[in-house]
Design a protein around this motif. Structure first.
Motif, PDB file in Angstrom:
ATOM      1  N   PRO A 163       3.690   3.999 -14.233  1.00 12.32           N
ATOM      2  CA  PRO A 163       4.385   2.945 -13.237  1.00 12.32           C
ATOM      3  C   PRO A 163       5.583   2.371 -14.195  1.00 12.32           C
ATOM      4  N   VAL A 164       6.458   2.009 -13.675  1.00 11.11           N
ATOM      5  CA  VAL A 164       7.707   1.199 -14.324  1.00 11.11           C
ATOM      6  C   VAL A 164       7.763  -0.163 -13.525  1.00 11.11           C
ATOM      7  N   ALA A 176      13.562  -8.162  -3.627  1.00  8.85           N
ATOM      8  CA  ALA A 176      13.769  -6.808  -2.742  1.00  8.85           C
ATOM      9  C   ALA A 176      12.794  -5.840  -3.281  1.00  8.85           C
ATOM     10  N   LEU A 177      12.150  -5.845  -4.329  1.00 13.98           N
ATOM     11  CA  LEU A 177      11.333  -4.725  -4.981  1.00 13.98           C
ATOM     12  C   LEU A 177       9.947  -4.991  -4.655  1.00 13.98           C
ATOM     13  N   ARG A 178       9.661  -6.151  -3.794  1.00 14.80           N
ATOM     14  CA  ARG A 178       8.169  -6.459  -3.567  1.00 14.80           C
ATOM     15  C   ARG A 178       8.140  -7.390  -2.395  1.00 14.80           C
ATOM     16  N   PRO A 179       7.226  -7.150  -1.244  1.00 15.77           N
ATOM     17  CA  PRO A 179       7.279  -8.030  -0.290  1.00 15.77           C
ATOM     18  C   PRO A 179       6.848  -9.374  -0.845  1.00 15.77           C
ATOM     19  N   HIS A 180       7.401 -10.337   0.093  1.00 11.54           N
ATOM     20  CA  HIS A 180       6.828 -11.758  -0.189  1.00 11.54           C
ATOM     21  C   HIS A 180       5.526 -11.927   0.045  1.00 11.54           C
ATOM     22  N   ARG A 181       4.987 -11.466   1.207  1.00  8.02           N
ATOM     23  CA  ARG A 181       3.882 -11.759   1.864  1.00  8.02           C
ATOM     24  C   ARG A 181       3.046 -10.325   2.026  1.00  8.02           C
ATOM     25  N   GLN A 218      -2.057  -3.781   1.047  1.00 10.14           N
ATOM     26  CA  GLN A 218      -0.692  -3.815   0.044  1.00 10.14           C
ATOM     27  C   GLN A 218      -1.360  -4.627  -1.190  1.00 10.14           C
ATOM     28  N   GLN A 219      -2.205  -5.585  -0.833  1.00 13.61           N
ATOM     29  CA  GLN A 219      -2.605  -6.307  -2.028  1.00 13.61           C
ATOM     30  C   GLN A 219      -3.652  -5.446  -2.612  1.00 13.61           C
ATOM     31  N   ARG A 220      -4.567  -4.956  -2.273  1.00 16.51           N
ATOM     32  CA  ARG A 220      -5.318  -3.892  -3.073  1.00 16.51           C
ATOM     33  C   ARG A 220      -4.629  -2.666  -3.912  1.00 16.51           C
ATOM     34  N   ARG A 221      -3.561  -2.128  -3.211  1.00 18.24           N
ATOM     35  CA  ARG A 221      -2.854  -1.420  -4.009  1.00 18.24           C
ATOM     36  C   ARG A 221      -1.965  -2.081  -5.068  1.00 18.24           C
ATOM     37  N   TYR A 222      -1.688  -3.252  -4.932  1.00 19.13           N
ATOM     38  CA  TYR A 222      -1.096  -3.971  -5.813  1.00 19.13           C
ATOM     39  C   TYR A 222      -1.786  -4.205  -7.086  1.00 19.13           C
ATOM     40  N   VAL A 223      -2.978  -4.894  -6.784  1.00 17.17           N
ATOM     41  CA  VAL A 223      -3.906  -4.919  -7.827  1.00 17.17           C
ATOM     42  C   VAL A 223      -4.159  -3.703  -8.540  1.00 17.17           C
ATOM     43  N   ARG A 224      -4.708  -2.467  -8.079  1.00 14.83           N
ATOM     44  CA  ARG A 224      -4.644  -1.333  -8.663  1.00 14.83           C
ATOM     45  C   ARG A 224      -3.517  -0.867  -9.672  1.00 14.83           C
ATOM     46  N   VAL A 232       8.904  -0.715 -10.008  1.00 14.85           N
ATOM     47  CA  VAL A 232       9.761  -0.137  -9.538  1.00 14.85           C
ATOM     48  C   VAL A 232       9.309   1.590  -9.266  1.00 14.85           C
ATOM     49  N   ARG A 233       8.405   1.846 -10.080  1.00 15.59           N
ATOM     50  CA  ARG A 233       7.942   3.405 -10.010  1.00 15.59           C
ATOM     51  C   ARG A 233       6.374   3.079 -10.057  1.00 15.59           C
ATOM     52  N   GLY A 234       5.711   4.117  -9.320  1.00 16.38           N
ATOM     53  CA  GLY A 234       4.292   4.102  -9.280  1.00 16.38           C
ATOM     54  C   GLY A 234       3.617   3.536  -8.102  1.00 16.38           C
ATOM     55  N   PRO A 235       2.126   3.215  -7.946  1.00 13.00           N
ATOM     56  CA  PRO A 235       1.772   2.916  -6.653  1.00 13.00           C
ATOM     57  C   PRO A 235       1.782   1.484  -6.140  1.00 13.00           C
ATOM     58  N   GLY A 236       2.492   0.810  -7.265  1.00 12.05           N
ATOM     59  CA  GLY A 236       2.465  -0.696  -7.018  1.00 12.05           C
ATOM     60  C   GLY A 236       4.104  -1.038  -6.253  1.00 12.05           C
ATOM     61  N   SER A 237       4.937   0.202  -6.030  1.00  7.84           N
ATOM     62  CA  SER A 237       6.268   0.193  -5.563  1.00  7.84           C
ATOM     63  C   SER A 237       6.123   0.274  -3.989  1.00  7.84           C
ATOM     64  N   PHE A 238       6.536  -0.532  -3.324  1.00  7.84           N
ATOM     65  CA  PHE A 238       6.664  -0.633  -1.833  1.00  7.84           C
ATOM     66  C   PHE A 238       7.989  -0.032  -1.507  1.00  7.84           C
ATOM     67  N   ARG A 239       8.099   1.192  -1.233  1.00  4.83           N
ATOM     68  CA  ARG A 239       9.216   1.851  -0.927  1.00  4.83           C
ATOM     69  C   ARG A 239       9.846   1.403   0.358  1.00  4.83           C
ATOM     70  N   ARG A 240       9.091   1.568   1.508  1.00  2.34           N
ATOM     71  CA  ARG A 240       9.453   1.164   2.859  1.00  2.34           C
ATOM     72  C   ARG A 240      10.205  -0.349   2.755  1.00  2.34           C
ATOM     73  N   HIS A 241       9.510  -1.334   2.152  1.00  3.70           N
ATOM     74  CA  HIS A 241      10.237  -2.593   2.101  1.00  3.70           C
ATOM     75  C   HIS A 241      11.368  -2.504   0.969  1.00  3.70           C
ATOM     76  N   ARG A 242      11.374  -1.974  -0.089  1.00  4.42           N
ATOM     77  CA  ARG A 242      12.257  -1.754  -0.967  1.00  4.42           C
ATOM     78  C   ARG A 242      13.492  -1.095  -0.345  1.00  4.42           C
ATOM     79  N   ARG A 243      13.250  -0.152   0.595  1.00  7.72           N
ATOM     80  CA  ARG A 243      14.619   0.607   0.969  1.00  7.72           C
ATOM     81  C   ARG A 243      15.306  -0.203   1.978  1.00  7.72           C
ATOM     82  N   HIS A 244      14.509  -1.106   2.752  1.00  7.86           N
ATOM     83  CA  HIS A 244      15.294  -1.910   3.609  1.00  7.86           C
ATOM     84  C   HIS A 244      15.860  -3.196   2.832  1.00  7.86           C
ATOM     85  N   ALA A 245      15.107  -3.914   1.872  1.00  8.14           N
ATOM     86  CA  ALA A 245      15.463  -4.854   1.256  1.00  8.14           C
ATOM     87  C   ALA A 245      16.851  -4.541   0.429  1.00  8.14           C
TER      88      ALA A 245
END
Length: 383
Positions: free
Chosen positions: A88-89, A109-114, A119-125, A146-159
């Motif tokens: 991860p990065v 833009a790199l992480r959902p506000h809510r 997503q919370q479980r994924r972020y904690v991992r 920015v990279r890895g399981p904690g990067s939320f690609r769909r949110h990031r792409r839109h934001a």
């Protein structure tokens, strides 16, 4: 098995498409990178900020790396990267750091506000992978991936799309560029890609019926090659007004200064025209523009000159990234932030540039698909 002549035909068609796409990129990239000739060497950035300057030099895909590097050198964020090439990065916000509204928008833009429960479980991992163990998200430090399981690609792409569109609108509103960026090269490459996708689907359907997979594999390889070429192509090109071209000339002068060898830069700064302070220690107009402290902080003028140069380097280092000169400025980055910061910025740069390149490609492909669907629907109603 598939007929040899048919196989050669499919392969030749794929190679022709890839060569055509590379030809488009070879024509457009020099246009995108060209800056006007600078009448003089400059070492003070022009009016505006780093974000608008990145668009003015058409460094859209390197802009996020430059901004995050600026924040890292200022001590506002920490860049967290793995020891190897994988892993991860992440970017950690330093407690109490101050940001502009657009810098906050970039980080958001790199992480959902809510985040939803999943997503919370994924972020904690993901936090655990970088050595931060927390029971729940509320206990976690302010980290975005920015990279890895904690990067939320769909949110990031839109934001990120909204963020970059907002920057382009701001540059237009400031009278530096005309209203619409030109993306004909990306539209053409996207059409080639979509034609290949459609052709590949037909071959795959035929392979399901006849059991002949070789042609479909060739088309899949062509699709992968075309997508790769798309990521090499420049982003949509802004067309600049007279004010924008004048600011680009100033930025070209800054680039010329940054191309100078280290000793030439030192001599330039110590010249009467380039000095940041007068012999008595008072700030010159340039020193005031650069934001130097009016009172000296070092024990003697030589030491103060060294401190002033560090401040200048801190302000110019992000521009080295915009101008693709970060390797030349590697020693300055190493001195300002240490070896780990130098390496982390290199890893972050490759990651973010890839993220924005893929984002540009997906946006244009989506737009072409929508236009194509509209045309097909219109033709269907008219028949």
């Amino acid at each position: 098995m598939m007929d040899v002549s048919a196989f050669l035909g499919v392969a030749s068609f794929g190679i022709l498409l890839v060569l055509l796409a590379l030809g488009v990129v070879a024509i457009v990239r020099p246009i995108a990178r060209r800056l006007p000739r600078a009448p003089i060497v400059e070492y003070v950035p022009p009016e505006g900020d780093l974000l608008s300057h990145g668009l003015l030099v058409r460094a859209d895909r390197r802009l996020l790396t430059a901004v995050v590097t600026d924040l890292a050198v200022r001590g506002s964020v920490r860049i967290l990267t793995p020891r190897g090439s994988r892993g991860p990065v992440a970017i950690e916000v330093v407690h109490g750091a101050r940001f502009s509204a657009e810098e906050w928008q970039l980080l958001a833009a790199l992480r959902p506000h809510r985040m939803r429960a999943r997503q919370q479980r994924r972020y904690v991992r993901a936090l655990a992978e970088i050595g931060v163990v927390v029971g729940q998200v509320d206990d976690a430090p302010d980290v975005v991936f920015v990279r890895g399981p904690g990067s939320f690609r769909r949110h990031r792409r839109h934001a990120l799309k909204n963020f970059l569109d907002g920057l382009r609108h701001r540059v237009v509103a400031e009278g530096l560029a005309r209203k619409r960026p030109v993306s004909i090269h990306l539209v053409m490459l996207s059409l080639l890609f979509l034609v290949t996708v459609a052709f590949g689907l037909l071959l795959i359907l035929g392979a399901l019926v006849d059991g002949e997979w070789i042609g479909a594999i060739v088309v899949l390889l062509t699709m992968a090659a075309l997508f790769w070429v798309l990521t090499l192509s420049p982003p949509p090109l802004l067309w600049f007004t007279d004010a924008g071209r004048e600011r680009r000339r100033h930025l070209a002068g800054l680039r010329d200064y940054m191309k100078l060898a280290e000793q030439d830069r030192i001599r330039f700064l110590q010249s009467p025209e380039g000095a940041l302070r007068s012999p008595t220690g008072e700030l010159t107009p340039t020193g005031r523009i650069m934001g130097l402290a009016p009172a000296a902080h070092a024990a003697n003028p030589a030491a103060q000159s060294g401190l002033d140069r560090i401040i200048l380097d801190e302000k110019l280092l992000p521009y080295a990234i915009l101008f693709r000169q970060e390797r030349r400025w590697h020693r300055e980055l190493h001195r300002l932030g240490g070896a780990h910061v130098s390496r982390n910025v290199e890893v972050l740069g490759g990651t973010l540039e890839g993220v924005i390149a893929v984002l540009d490609v997906l946006v244009i492909i989506g737009q072409v698909l929508r236009v194509t669907g509209t045309v097909v629907s219109f033709l269907g109603r008219s028949t």
